[in-house]
Design a protein around this motif. Structure first.
Motif, PDB file in Angstrom:
ATOM      1  N   ASP A  61       0.739  -1.237  -0.074  1.00  0.00           N
ATOM      2  CA  ASP A  61       0.074  -0.139   0.224  1.00  0.00           C
ATOM      3  C   ASP A  61       1.040   1.246   0.033  1.00  0.00           C
ATOM      4  OD1 ASP A  61      -2.235  -1.374  -0.017  1.00  0.00           O
ATOM      5  OD2 ASP A  61      -2.855  -1.323   2.275  1.00  0.00           O
ATOM      6  N   ALA A  62       1.889   1.162   0.967  1.00  0.00           N
ATOM      7  CA  ALA A  62       2.799   2.290   0.904  1.00  0.00           C
ATOM      8  C   ALA A  62       3.630   2.501  -0.607  1.00  0.00           C
ATOM      9  CB  ALA A  62       3.804   2.269   1.941  1.00  0.00           C
ATOM     10  N   ILE A  63       3.826   1.487  -1.064  1.00  0.00           N
ATOM     11  CA  ILE A  63       4.633   1.686  -2.393  1.00  0.00           C
ATOM     12  C   ILE A  63       3.712   2.306  -3.358  1.00  0.00           C
ATOM     13  CG2 ILE A  63       5.735   0.594  -4.312  1.00  0.00           C
ATOM     14  CD1 ILE A  63       6.957  -1.561  -2.414  1.00  0.00           C
ATOM     15  N   ASN A  69       1.838   9.369  -6.197  1.00  0.00           N
ATOM     16  CA  ASN A  69       2.224  10.593  -5.903  1.00  0.00           C
ATOM     17  C   ASN A  69       3.634  11.085  -6.627  1.00  0.00           C
ATOM     18  OD1 ASN A  69       0.226  11.906  -4.142  1.00  0.00           O
ATOM     19  ND2 ASN A  69       0.263   9.862  -3.368  1.00  0.00           N
ATOM     20  N   HIS A  70       3.994  10.368  -7.630  1.00  0.00           N
ATOM     21  CA  HIS A  70       5.216  10.693  -8.416  1.00  0.00           C
ATOM     22  C   HIS A  70       6.769  10.259  -7.542  1.00  0.00           C
ATOM     23  CE1 HIS A  70       2.083  12.436 -11.038  1.00  0.00           C
ATOM     24  NE2 HIS A  70       1.738  13.259  -9.828  1.00  0.00           N
ATOM     25  N   LEU A  71       6.571   9.333  -6.892  1.00  0.00           N
ATOM     26  CA  LEU A  71       7.984   9.206  -6.348  1.00  0.00           C
ATOM     27  C   LEU A  71       8.325   7.546  -6.566  1.00  0.00           C
ATOM     28  CD1 LEU A  71       6.763  10.714  -2.745  1.00  0.00           C
ATOM     29  CD2 LEU A  71       8.614  11.680  -4.108  1.00  0.00           C
ATOM     30  N   SER A  72       9.767   7.692  -6.603  1.00  0.00           N
ATOM     31  CA  SER A  72      10.253   6.279  -6.892  1.00  0.00           C
ATOM     32  C   SER A  72      10.299   5.832  -5.308  1.00  0.00           C
ATOM     33  CB  SER A  72      11.498   6.443  -7.766  1.00  0.00           C
ATOM     34  OG  SER A  72      12.634   7.237  -7.093  1.00  0.00           O
ATOM     35  N   GLY A  79      15.904  -3.051  -3.899  1.00  0.00           N
ATOM     36  CA  GLY A  79      15.883  -2.312  -5.218  1.00  0.00           C
ATOM     37  C   GLY A  79      15.022  -1.066  -5.077  1.00  0.00           C
ATOM     38  N   THR A  80      14.504  -0.774  -6.345  1.00  0.00           N
ATOM     39  CA  THR A  80      13.785   0.604  -6.469  1.00  0.00           C
ATOM     40  C   THR A  80      12.725   0.297  -7.390  1.00  0.00           C
ATOM     41  OG1 THR A  80      15.899   1.851  -6.235  1.00  0.00           O
ATOM     42  CG2 THR A  80      13.941   2.927  -7.137  1.00  0.00           C
ATOM     43  N   PHE A  81      11.460   0.839  -7.229  1.00  0.00           N
ATOM     44  CA  PHE A  81      10.347   0.591  -8.144  1.00  0.00           C
ATOM     45  C   PHE A  81      10.094   2.379  -8.420  1.00  0.00           C
ATOM     46  CE2 PHE A  81       9.656  -2.644  -4.940  1.00  0.00           C
ATOM     47  CZ  PHE A  81       9.101  -3.546  -5.924  1.00  0.00           C
ATOM     48  N   ARG A  82       9.671   2.324  -9.674  1.00  0.00           N
ATOM     49  CA  ARG A  82       9.486   3.636 -10.389  1.00  0.00           C
ATOM     50  C   ARG A  82       8.262   3.424 -11.168  1.00  0.00           C
ATOM     51  NH1 ARG A  82      12.104   4.802 -15.302  1.00  0.00           N
ATOM     52  NH2 ARG A  82      14.022   3.476 -15.580  1.00  0.00           N
ATOM     53  N   PRO A  83       7.293   4.612 -11.413  1.00  0.00           N
ATOM     54  CA  PRO A  83       6.346   4.636 -12.470  1.00  0.00           C
ATOM     55  C   PRO A  83       6.990   5.070 -13.854  1.00  0.00           C
ATOM     56  CG  PRO A  83       6.048   6.627 -11.237  1.00  0.00           C
ATOM     57  CD  PRO A  83       7.243   5.744 -10.573  1.00  0.00           C
ATOM     58  N   ARG A 104       1.737   1.651 -19.927  1.00  0.00           N
ATOM     59  CA  ARG A 104       1.928   2.161 -18.251  1.00  0.00           C
ATOM     60  C   ARG A 104       2.364   0.775 -17.717  1.00  0.00           C
ATOM     61  NH1 ARG A 104      -3.829   5.168 -17.495  1.00  0.00           N
ATOM     62  NH2 ARG A 104      -3.702   6.463 -19.500  1.00  0.00           N
ATOM     63  N   LYS A 105       3.469   1.215 -16.870  1.00  0.00           N
ATOM     64  CA  LYS A 105       4.053   0.064 -16.105  1.00  0.00           C
ATOM     65  C   LYS A 105       4.917   0.736 -14.947  1.00  0.00           C
ATOM     66  CE  LYS A 105       7.793   0.426 -19.533  1.00  0.00           C
ATOM     67  NZ  LYS A 105       8.235  -0.178 -20.661  1.00  0.00           N
ATOM     68  N   ILE A 106       5.259  -0.427 -14.172  1.00  0.00           N
ATOM     69  CA  ILE A 106       5.991  -0.107 -12.932  1.00  0.00           C
ATOM     70  C   ILE A 106       7.340  -0.658 -13.073  1.00  0.00           C
ATOM     71  CG2 ILE A 106       6.632  -0.358 -10.592  1.00  0.00           C
ATOM     72  CD1 ILE A 106       3.354  -0.425 -10.237  1.00  0.00           C
ATOM     73  N   ILE A 107       8.388  -0.006 -13.016  1.00  0.00           N
ATOM     74  CA  ILE A 107       9.770  -0.706 -13.572  1.00  0.00           C
ATOM     75  C   ILE A 107      10.335  -1.042 -11.918  1.00  0.00           C
ATOM     76  CG2 ILE A 107      12.291  -0.399 -14.439  1.00  0.00           C
ATOM     77  CD1 ILE A 107      10.830   1.526 -16.572  1.00  0.00           C
TER      78      ILE A 107
END
Length: 149
Positions: A61-63, A69-72, A79-83, A104-107
């Motif tokens: 939920d936090a991710i 809200n445009h934050l990685s 690791g790191t998630f980003r839109p 649209r994806k999450i990297i």
């Protein structure tokens, strides 16, 4: 332990001749579902299953909130998630709009812990025995993998 691969016959969509090619694909033995993963974490981390599920659900939920809200989101060595999204190129700046967006994806970019694992692990070819069912050496498709529950 090493990673294994299988050789798959593939026709690439961008190849106008539609000539079959052969490529290496990682051997995937199946999928671990969420409840089974929570059970594994419970055994390794010695935390009650309900706590593991509660924390993991809260993390998800936090991710999601941060990505919306445009934050990685960087999770240390994990690791790191980003839109992200793709966009059709346009001749004019004014033509770039929400309708030109696609895919649209999450990297997910693995952190040091996983990058180190991949650089240190051996890789070996996995031979699938030829039978009437497999057609010989091309198995390992996603639909054939079991789900671990």
């Amino acid at each position: 332990m090493g990673l294994k691969y299988v050789v798959k016959k593939t026709v690439f969509g961008f190849d106008k001749t539609k000539t079959p090619k052969y490529v290496a694909r990682p051997l995937l033995a199946g999928t671990v579902n969420y409840p089974a993963l929570c059970d594994q974490v419970t055994k390794v981390g010695m935390a009650p299953r309900g706590i593991v599920k509660m924390v993991t659900d809260g993390l998800i939920d936090a991710i999601r909130w941060n990505l919306e809200n445009h934050l990685s989101v960087k999770l240390g060595d994990f690791g790191t998630f980003r839109p992200a999204f793709g966009c059709k190129s346009q001749e004019n700046e004014k033509d770039v709009n929400a309708e030109s967006l696609r895919h649209r994806k999450i990297i997910f970019t693995p952190g040091a812990y996983f990058k180190d694992m991949l650089s240190d692990v051996s890789i070996q070819k996995f031979e699938i025995p030829k039978t009437d069912e497999t057609g010989g050496g091309e198995g390992g498709g996603e639909d054939d993998r079991p789900v671990i529950e």
